[in-house]
Design a protein around this motif. Structure first.
Motif, PDB file in Angstrom:
ATOM      1  N   LEU A 179       0.822  -1.205   0.000  1.00 46.11           N
ATOM      2  CA  LEU A 179       0.000   0.000   0.000  1.00 46.11           C
ATOM      3  C   LEU A 179       0.862   1.264   0.000  1.00 46.11           C
ATOM      4  CD1 LEU A 179      -2.901   1.237   0.303  1.00 46.11           C
ATOM      5  CD2 LEU A 179      -2.418   1.329   2.763  1.00 46.11           C
ATOM      6  N   ALA A 180       0.595   2.139  -0.938  1.00 44.15           N
ATOM      7  CA  ALA A 180       1.273   3.436  -1.025  1.00 44.15           C
ATOM      8  C   ALA A 180       0.234   4.470  -1.457  1.00 44.15           C
ATOM      9  CB  ALA A 180       2.429   3.388  -2.017  1.00 44.15           C
ATOM     10  N   VAL A 181      -0.071   5.373  -0.559  1.00 47.34           N
ATOM     11  CA  VAL A 181      -1.072   6.407  -0.811  1.00 47.34           C
ATOM     12  C   VAL A 181      -0.376   7.759  -0.781  1.00 47.34           C
ATOM     13  CG1 VAL A 181      -3.215   7.460   0.009  1.00 47.34           C
ATOM     14  CG2 VAL A 181      -2.828   4.999   0.306  1.00 47.34           C
ATOM     15  N   ARG A 182      -0.700   8.591  -1.757  1.00 46.02           N
ATOM     16  CA  ARG A 182      -0.108   9.926  -1.773  1.00 46.02           C
ATOM     17  C   ARG A 182      -1.144  10.939  -2.244  1.00 46.02           C
ATOM     18  NH1 ARG A 182       5.210  12.214  -5.074  1.00 46.02           N
ATOM     19  NH2 ARG A 182       5.240  14.252  -4.080  1.00 46.02           N
ATOM     20  N   CYS A 183      -1.204  12.047  -1.554  1.00 44.69           N
ATOM     21  CA  CYS A 183      -2.055  13.144  -2.005  1.00 44.69           C
ATOM     22  C   CYS A 183      -1.367  14.463  -1.678  1.00 44.69           C
ATOM     23  CB  CYS A 183      -3.444  13.086  -1.370  1.00 44.69           C
ATOM     24  SG  CYS A 183      -3.486  13.163   0.435  1.00 44.69           S
ATOM     25  N   GLU A 184      -1.697  15.473  -2.437  1.00 44.16           N
ATOM     26  CA  GLU A 184      -1.114  16.803  -2.241  1.00 44.16           C
ATOM     27  C   GLU A 184      -2.199  17.855  -2.417  1.00 44.16           C
ATOM     28  OE1 GLU A 184       2.374  19.780  -3.996  1.00 44.16           O
ATOM     29  OE2 GLU A 184       2.183  17.718  -4.729  1.00 44.16           O
ATOM     30  N   VAL A 185      -2.215  18.799  -1.511  1.00 40.80           N
ATOM     31  CA  VAL A 185      -3.159  19.916  -1.573  1.00 40.80           C
ATOM     32  C   VAL A 185      -2.345  21.203  -1.638  1.00 40.80           C
ATOM     33  CG1 VAL A 185      -5.106  21.069  -0.487  1.00 40.80           C
ATOM     34  CG2 VAL A 185      -4.789  18.604  -0.164  1.00 40.80           C
ATOM     35  N   THR A 186      -2.636  22.038  -2.637  1.00 40.93           N
ATOM     36  CA  THR A 186      -1.899  23.282  -2.828  1.00 40.93           C
ATOM     37  C   THR A 186      -2.868  24.454  -2.887  1.00 40.93           C
ATOM     38  OG1 THR A 186      -0.195  22.115  -4.090  1.00 40.93           O
ATOM     39  CG2 THR A 186      -0.273  24.506  -4.317  1.00 40.93           C
ATOM     40  N   ALA A 187      -2.498  25.510  -2.188  1.00 41.29           N
ATOM     41  CA  ALA A 187      -3.277  26.749  -2.222  1.00 41.29           C
ATOM     42  C   ALA A 187      -2.351  27.873  -2.659  1.00 41.29           C
ATOM     43  CB  ALA A 187      -3.870  27.057  -0.852  1.00 41.29           C
ATOM     44  N   ASP A 188      -2.657  28.488  -3.788  1.00 41.99           N
ATOM     45  CA  ASP A 188      -1.802  29.561  -4.307  1.00 41.99           C
ATOM     46  C   ASP A 188      -1.652  30.670  -3.286  1.00 41.99           C
ATOM     47  OD1 ASP A 188      -1.521  28.182  -6.647  1.00 41.99           O
ATOM     48  OD2 ASP A 188      -3.043  29.310  -7.743  1.00 41.99           O
ATOM     49  N   GLY A 189      -0.397  31.053  -3.053  1.00 44.89           N
ATOM     50  CA  GLY A 189      -0.125  32.133  -2.129  1.00 44.89           C
ATOM     51  C   GLY A 189      -0.116  31.742  -0.665  1.00 44.89           C
ATOM     52  N   LYS A 190      -0.504  30.494  -0.370  1.00 46.75           N
ATOM     53  CA  LYS A 190      -0.549  30.036   1.023  1.00 46.75           C
ATOM     54  C   LYS A 190       0.481  28.948   1.302  1.00 46.75           C
ATOM     55  CE  LYS A 190      -3.189  30.736   3.875  1.00 46.75           C
ATOM     56  NZ  LYS A 190      -3.165  31.627   5.065  1.00 46.75           N
ATOM     57  N   GLY A 191       0.519  27.930   0.447  1.00 45.92           N
ATOM     58  CA  GLY A 191       1.460  26.848   0.669  1.00 45.92           C
ATOM     59  C   GLY A 191       0.921  25.526   0.170  1.00 45.92           C
ATOM     60  N   SER A 192       1.449  24.428   0.707  1.00 43.26           N
ATOM     61  CA  SER A 192       1.052  23.104   0.256  1.00 43.26           C
ATOM     62  C   SER A 192       1.219  22.092   1.379  1.00 43.26           C
ATOM     63  CB  SER A 192       1.878  22.666  -0.960  1.00 43.26           C
ATOM     64  OG  SER A 192       3.254  22.553  -0.605  1.00 43.26           O
ATOM     65  N   VAL A 193       0.467  21.000   1.254  1.00 47.93           N
ATOM     66  CA  VAL A 193       0.557  19.879   2.181  1.00 47.93           C
ATOM     67  C   VAL A 193       0.653  18.607   1.346  1.00 47.93           C
ATOM     68  CG1 VAL A 193      -0.606  18.563   3.985  1.00 47.93           C
ATOM     69  CG2 VAL A 193      -0.772  21.066   3.973  1.00 47.93           C
ATOM     70  N   LYS A 194       1.723  17.849   1.539  1.00 47.86           N
ATOM     71  CA  LYS A 194       1.904  16.570   0.856  1.00 47.86           C
ATOM     72  C   LYS A 194       1.836  15.460   1.881  1.00 47.86           C
ATOM     73  CE  LYS A 194       5.134  18.458  -2.586  1.00 47.86           C
ATOM     74  NZ  LYS A 194       6.502  18.325  -3.138  1.00 47.86           N
ATOM     75  N   VAL A 195       1.064  14.432   1.583  1.00 46.34           N
ATOM     76  CA  VAL A 195       0.877  13.322   2.513  1.00 46.34           C
ATOM     77  C   VAL A 195       1.242  12.020   1.823  1.00 46.34           C
ATOM     78  CG1 VAL A 195      -0.766  12.078   3.971  1.00 46.34           C
ATOM     79  CG2 VAL A 195      -0.973  14.562   3.690  1.00 46.34           C
ATOM     80  N   ASN A 196       2.055  11.206   2.508  1.00 45.05           N
ATOM     81  CA  ASN A 196       2.370   9.853   2.051  1.00 45.05           C
ATOM     82  C   ASN A 196       1.998   8.868   3.144  1.00 45.05           C
ATOM     83  OD1 ASN A 196       4.130   9.748  -0.635  1.00 45.05           O
ATOM     84  ND2 ASN A 196       4.688  11.594   0.481  1.00 45.05           N
ATOM     85  N   ILE A 197       1.272   7.826   2.770  1.00 51.08           N
ATOM     86  CA  ILE A 197       0.910   6.748   3.689  1.00 51.08           C
ATOM     87  C   ILE A 197       1.463   5.454   3.110  1.00 51.08           C
ATOM     88  CG2 ILE A 197      -0.969   5.522   4.839  1.00 51.08           C
ATOM     89  CD1 ILE A 197      -2.701   8.030   4.391  1.00 51.08           C
ATOM     90  N   GLU A 198       2.336   4.798   3.859  1.00 51.58           N
ATOM     91  CA  GLU A 198       3.003   3.592   3.359  1.00 51.58           C
ATOM     92  C   GLU A 198       2.898   2.476   4.388  1.00 51.58           C
ATOM     93  OE1 GLU A 198       6.372   6.292   1.104  1.00 51.58           O
ATOM     94  OE2 GLU A 198       6.141   6.178   3.280  1.00 51.58           O
ATOM     95  N   ALA A 199       2.541   1.299   3.908  1.00 49.52           N
ATOM     96  CA  ALA A 199       2.361   0.143   4.786  1.00 49.52           C
ATOM     97  C   ALA A 199       3.623  -0.700   4.807  1.00 49.52           C
ATOM     98  CB  ALA A 199       1.178  -0.691   4.315  1.00 49.52           C
TER      99      ALA A 199
END
Length: 410
Positions: free
Chosen positions: A117-137
């Protein structure tokens, strides 16, 4: 003996010189066809669920920002915490889930069909920043050993990561602790969920970048951690891990810089019990608290703080990662940490190991020369290296409830 990308703090899914997001032959365009903004989402119309059964990949394309956020990271992303740091404005979301997770896989004894299992998502907001998430089993299939990037690392090139505390098995790290007010704050929080069924785990790693924020401000540091702990809680339920969880993180320490050294004789954290050495000119240390951290480090230095040796402790997937990287390494002659409980690496390095409870990966402990290009010294003090490693490993293993370490005799 060259150190791996784990030690250098590089992303495991980013080939050197390559574009971020390329992994296992996939490009970033494989995630939702790139990032999904409100403008593009409106053009897509209704939500589309794409099942790629042959590759084990599930990609969810949502019809709005909020729906995309709801589906991110297989639906376990802590969206309230993400919105708290990125605001309520327009965002773009990319998402990928692949592989499988079986909480009982290690008990079944088939190491070639371990968790993928390898899950990855990224949320980006212009001018604010970003959050990258990785979930690995974990554990990962043994067939992948020898390939760098089994798990997402926590940066520690110039700093020592600190434990999350508050009952969590996790760490918080960065490579740019001291930032001007005009610079972006960057921090990585990792939470290890040791599943109740024995030997399996989920590692949640969250990289947060916020514009105009400095990590020197203790009031904002928890913002870099809460997404990780809240996502870990949701992942624990979603995949039936059954791990023990911590409490809300209201304070978190600052990763330790290179110039924050103290006399070794007064060490009471990760360097406690490690002796000084006249021949090797070791008299200072940089350390952190332990507090259930799955990664521990003790940096030993000369009187002026110049680096001499580094001691590292790895637990769970981090121990598995290091063993995997040494396996088949072209720069490694003779046995490696994946072959024996203890031994010598090259001309100036040693490893030790300890059995840990509930079927977890054996803990791994390393001592290596610090401040050199190849982690070796021309005239190493091998006796001191073994003594320092033994003292470090014994205290670390005891703190984690593991057995007495097997340490090298020569």
């Amino acid at each position: 003996m060259a150190l791996s990308r784990l030690r250098r703090g590089e992303r495991p899914d980013e080939p050197e010189g390559g574009q971020e997001g390329e992994r296992d032959g996939e490009s970033a365009s494989g995630w939702l066809g790139g990032r999904l903004t409100r403008r593009r989402a409106c053009g897509l119309g209704a939500a589309v669920l794409v099942l790629a059964a042959l590759t084990g990949t599930i990609v969810w394309m949502a019809g709005s920002d909020d729906r995309a956020l709801d589906a991110a990271c297989d639906g376990v992303l802590a969206k309230d915490e993400v919105r708290a740091v990125l605001g309520d404005g327009e965002i773009s979301v990319s998402n990928r889930t692949k592989g499988t997770f079986d909480v009982k896989v290690k008990a079944k004894g088939n190491e070639d069909q371990a968790n993928t299992l390898a899950v990855r998502c990224e949320v980006t907001a212009d001018g604010k920043g970003s959050v990258k998430v990785n979930i690995e089993a974990g554990p990962r299939p043994r067939t992948t050993y020898g390939i760098a990037g089994t798990y997402t690392p926590v940066p520690e090139r110039d700093t020592l990561a600190v434990p999350l505390g508050h009952g969590w098995s996790g760490v918080f790290g960065t490579d740019n602790v001291r930032q001007d007010d005009n610079e972006d704050g960057e921090g990585t929080a990792a939470v290890l969920l040791e599943c109740a069924k024995g030997g399996t785990s989920l590692l949640i790693t969250v990289e947060t970048k916020l514009g105009g924020v400095t990590l020197d401000d203790p009031a904002v540091r928890p913002d870099f951690v809460r997404t990780a702990t809240a996502t870990a809680k949701a992942a624990n339920d979603h995949w039936g891990c059954g791990a023990s969880l911590g409490k809300p993180v209201r304070t978190v320490g600052l990763p330790v810089n290179e110039d924050e050294y103290e006399p070794l004789l007064g060490a009471d954290g990760t360097c406690a019990g490690v002796p000084t050495a006249a021949r090797s000119a070791v008299s200072t240390a940089r350390e952190t608290a332990r507090d259930r951290a799955p990664r521990e480090a003790c940096a030993l230095g000369a009187r002026d703080g110049s680096p001499r040796y580094r001691l590292d402790a790895y637990y769970g997937p981090y121990a598995e990662e290091v063993r995997a990287e040494y396996t088949g390494s072209p720069g490694q002659d003779g046995p490696s940490p994946g072959d024996a409980p203890s031994g010598r690496l090259g001309q100036s390095a040693y490893w030790a190991s300890a059995a840990c409870p509930d079927g977890a990966e054996d803990a791994l402990f390393l001592v290596r020369a610090d401040g050199t290009e190849d982690d070796t010294r021309r005239k190493p003090d091998l006796a001191y290296e073994r003594t320092a490693l033994k003292a470090f490993a014994q205290r670390s293993a005891q703190h984690h409830g593991c057995a007495a370490p097997a340490t090298p005799a020569r």
